[in-house]
Write a protein that holds these residues in place. Structure first.
Motif, mmCIF file in Angstrom:
data_model
loop_
_atom_site.group_PDB
_atom_site.id
_atom_site.type_symbol
_atom_site.label_atom_id
_atom_site.label_comp_id
_atom_site.label_asym_id
_atom_site.label_seq_id
_atom_site.Cartn_x
_atom_site.Cartn_y
_atom_site.Cartn_z
ATOM 1 N N VAL A 110 0.207 88.112 25.894
ATOM 2 C CA VAL A 110 0.060 87.598 27.533
ATOM 3 C C VAL A 110 2.044 86.388 27.020
ATOM 4 O O VAL A 110 1.692 86.357 28.501
ATOM 5 N N ARG A 111 1.689 85.544 26.257
ATOM 6 C CA ARG A 111 3.165 84.813 26.499
ATOM 7 C C ARG A 111 4.297 85.022 26.046
ATOM 8 O O ARG A 111 5.060 85.080 27.052
ATOM 9 N N THR A 112 4.257 86.460 25.560
ATOM 10 C CA THR A 112 5.553 86.750 26.093
ATOM 11 C C THR A 112 5.636 88.273 27.779
ATOM 12 O O THR A 112 6.525 87.832 27.836
ATOM 13 N N LEU A 113 4.474 88.207 28.126
ATOM 14 C CA LEU A 113 4.755 88.790 29.358
ATOM 15 C C LEU A 113 5.128 88.091 30.072
ATOM 16 O O LEU A 113 5.857 87.733 30.755
ATOM 17 N N ALA A 123 6.279 89.185 41.400
ATOM 18 C CA ALA A 123 4.999 89.288 40.392
ATOM 19 C C ALA A 123 4.078 88.057 40.887
ATOM 20 O O ALA A 123 2.993 87.766 40.692
ATOM 21 N N HIS A 124 4.446 86.685 41.432
ATOM 22 C CA HIS A 124 4.101 85.324 42.303
ATOM 23 C C HIS A 124 3.083 85.364 40.689
ATOM 24 O O HIS A 124 2.771 84.829 41.355
ATOM 25 N N MET A 125 3.781 84.820 39.814
ATOM 26 C CA MET A 125 2.583 84.354 38.342
ATOM 27 C C MET A 125 2.924 83.405 38.282
ATOM 28 O O MET A 125 3.775 82.593 38.495
ATOM 29 N N VAL A 372 -3.969 94.557 32.310
ATOM 30 C CA VAL A 372 -2.916 94.116 32.731
ATOM 31 C C VAL A 372 -1.841 93.616 31.244
ATOM 32 O O VAL A 372 -1.057 93.739 31.788
ATOM 33 N N THR A 373 -3.195 92.547 30.501
ATOM 34 C CA THR A 373 -2.387 92.443 29.579
ATOM 35 C C THR A 373 -1.967 93.394 28.900
ATOM 36 O O THR A 373 -1.315 93.476 27.432
ATOM 37 N N PHE A 374 -2.359 93.990 28.774
ATOM 38 C CA PHE A 374 -2.941 95.491 27.326
ATOM 39 C C PHE A 374 -1.997 96.404 28.172
ATOM 40 O O PHE A 374 -0.829 96.846 27.294
ATOM 41 N N ALA A 375 -1.434 96.269 29.086
ATOM 42 C CA ALA A 375 -0.145 97.113 29.724
ATOM 43 C C ALA A 375 0.905 96.441 29.126
ATOM 44 O O ALA A 375 2.222 96.998 28.255
ATOM 45 N N ALA A 376 1.347 95.023 29.012
ATOM 46 C CA ALA A 376 2.369 94.094 28.239
ATOM 47 C C ALA A 376 2.652 94.108 26.738
ATOM 48 O O ALA A 376 2.925 94.558 25.883
ATOM 49 N N LEU A 377 1.468 94.576 25.782
ATOM 50 C CA LEU A 377 0.758 94.697 24.882
ATOM 51 C C LEU A 377 1.445 96.173 24.369
ATOM 52 O O LEU A 377 1.787 96.250 23.051
ATOM 53 N N ALA A 378 1.331 97.061 25.541
ATOM 54 C CA ALA A 378 1.449 98.702 24.712
ATOM 55 C C ALA A 378 3.005 98.812 24.975
ATOM 56 O O ALA A 378 3.886 99.256 24.101
ATOM 57 N N ALA A 379 3.276 97.936 25.078
ATOM 58 C CA ALA A 379 4.691 97.745 25.981
ATOM 59 C C ALA A 379 5.422 97.292 24.757
ATOM 60 O O ALA A 379 6.608 97.648 23.921
ATOM 61 N N GLU A 380 5.026 96.321 24.205
ATOM 62 C CA GLU A 380 6.233 95.427 22.628
ATOM 63 C C GLU A 380 4.813 96.386 21.639
ATOM 64 O O GLU A 380 6.260 96.471 21.312
#
Ligand SMILES: Cc1cc2nc3c(=O)[nH]c(=O)nc-3n(C[C@H](O)[C@H](O)[C@H](O)COP(=O)(O)OP(=O)(O)OC[C@H]3O[C@@H](n4cnc5c(N)ncnc54)[C@H](O)[C@@H]3O)c2cc1C
Length: 409
Positions: A110-113, A123-125, A372-380
């Motif tokens: 999450v922090r890396t995302l 993205a309006h994050m 959404v978090t798991f998408a970022a995790l998969a990318a890492e």
């Protein structure tokens, strides 16, 4: 047998549909071998393409739909590191050391995302806190123990009594865990931003292209599509809830979920910008967005037949609105209501890792409420693996950790 299932992934108009007209252009299939072919251009495929292309790898994304128009467009997009299965429950299942390792890795993702996405225009994050209210999984004592366990292992969580919650957030008095490091995001805008970045680095985005089979050669993977053949040194199946049945174990199950959004300008219905969710297996959750909508969801069902699912939308939407209204003590008027396919896993964690069947074929399936978090995790994790830096936490999310059979988990 088709490579992946075909499903009606979602129904009705969604708050993010405005972006669907703003589609990235479709590229032709690559004629030369690419480093990585990604099947699926939702949030998972987009995050992978962004990171892999950043590392200088050549990438082709293939999707049978418009990009970001699968489950990603139905997401309510609370970006949380806290998983559906509480840390204390996961520790009972796999031991505290492994449970903490899994959660730390998700927290880091999450922090890396946020580092990668906070500046992206569509993205309006936004940084948020989360309020995890008592429910059928954890009562007040359970929440207090969960908060203490999290804090002891360095997670930014604190227990709040029912009175503290009422005073601080101006909602019904319920005990809760208050946590930092969470975000809200526009899931379609984020996916489009990431796809654009990857395309700017030379990645191709090919749609509509149905990937029908994959086969393995010594040095590469061959993907046969309805438009021709693509060859890649590695391939990733990022196909969401349209499961690749030959490769993804049955422990990763399909369900139905429901959501509502109010008119823009409705917020605030509670004090402060915290997102709220309950410690239950089918939980009420709510957040606001950049236009002041209140977005809420819940009412999950174990079936996934789309006709049955969609017939329940009016009832489920009314239930979600009534439950939220009880919590915040104010009326909640849904303007948009929708239903969608959803996925769960026994430990609330995703399936990310090498396929058991073929070398060079990888799975990236974000089952559980933190897609959404798991998408970022998969990318890492997969970027490390595909650039020869095996990630030491890969085993936490191994697709075969429950066994390979239908009844596993
Ligand atoms: C109602 C709801 C609320 C949610 N709320 C949250 C939340 O608050 N927070 C959160 O983190 N997550 C949430 N999620 C989960 C999250 O949205 C999903 O896990 C995530 O969007 C899945 O993204 P994906 O890219 O893996 O799948 P998708 O977006 O579905 O993308 C997969 C793509 O693969 C393509 N595809 C499949 N098979 C093939 C094939 N053979 N050939 C070519 N293309 C193929 C599909 O067309 C699709 O576009 C929610 C989900 C739902 C439904």
């Amino acid at each position: 047998m088709d490579l992946t299932e075909h499903h009606d992934l979602r129904s009705n108009a969604l708050p993010w549909d405005a972006h669907a007209d703003d589609l990235p252009p479709a590229d032709t299939l690559p004629v030369r071998m690419v480093d990585v072919a990604i099947c699926g251009a939702g949030i998972t495929g987009a995050m992978l393409a962004d990171r892999l292309s950043e590392q200088g790898l050549s990438v082709a994304m293939l999707d049978r739909r418009y990009p970001a128009c699968g489950s990603t467009s139905a997401s309510t997009a609370l970006v949380l590191w806290e998983a559906d299965v509480p840390l204390s429950h996961l520790a009972g299942r796999v031991g505290i050391d492994r449970a903490v390792r899994c959660w730390r890795r998700v927290h880091r993702a999450v922090r890396t995302l946020a580092d990668h996405a906070l500046h992206l225009p569509r993205a309006h994050m936004k940084a948020r806190q989360s309020l995890y209210l008592d429910g059928t999984l954890l009562d007040a004592d359970g929440l207090a123990r969960e908060a203490a366990l999290r804090a002891a292992h360095g997670f930014p969580s604190t227990f709040l009594s029912a009175e503290q919650v009422q005073q601080r957030f101006d909602i019904a008095p319920r005990p809760a865990i208050f946590s930092g490091d969470s975000y809200e995001v526009d899931p379609v805008g984020l996916t489009h931003d990431l796809l654009d970045q990857a395309r700017d680095r030379g990645a191709s985005l090919c749609w509509p292209v149905d990937v029908q089979t994959v086969s393995s050669a010594d040095t590469h993977i061959q993907l046969t599509t309805d438009r021709g053949v693509v060859e890649a040194r590695h391939a990733v199946l990022a196909t969401g809830y349209e499961r690749a049945r030959l490769f993804l174990p049955e422990a990763f199950r399909l369900r139905s979920s429901y959501a509502i959004a109010t008119a823009p300008g409705t917020a605030p219905l509670w004090r402060g910008p915290a997102m709220m969710w309950e410690a239950s297996s089918s939980y009420l959750y709510a957040r606001t967005d950049a236009e002041g909508r209140v977005i809420a969801g819940g009412g999950d069902e174990d079936f996934h037949d789309p006709d049955h699912r969609d017939r329940l939308i009016p009832t489920k939407a009314a239930e979600i609105a009534a439950n939220l209204s009880r919590l915040v003590g104010r009326p909640v008027e849904p303007r948009e209501t929708w239903a969608a396919m959803f996925g769960s896993s026994p430990d609330g964690l995703p399936a990310i890792g090498p396929s058991a069947a073929f070398d060079r074929l990888w799975l990236a399936s974000g089952f559980g409420g933190n897609g959404v978090t798991f998408a970022a995790l998969a990318a890492e994790l997969l970027t490390a693996s595909l650039t020869d830096l095996w990630d030491k936490d890969m085993d936490c999310f191994d697709p075969y950790r429950f066994g390979a059979s239908r009844d596993a988990g």
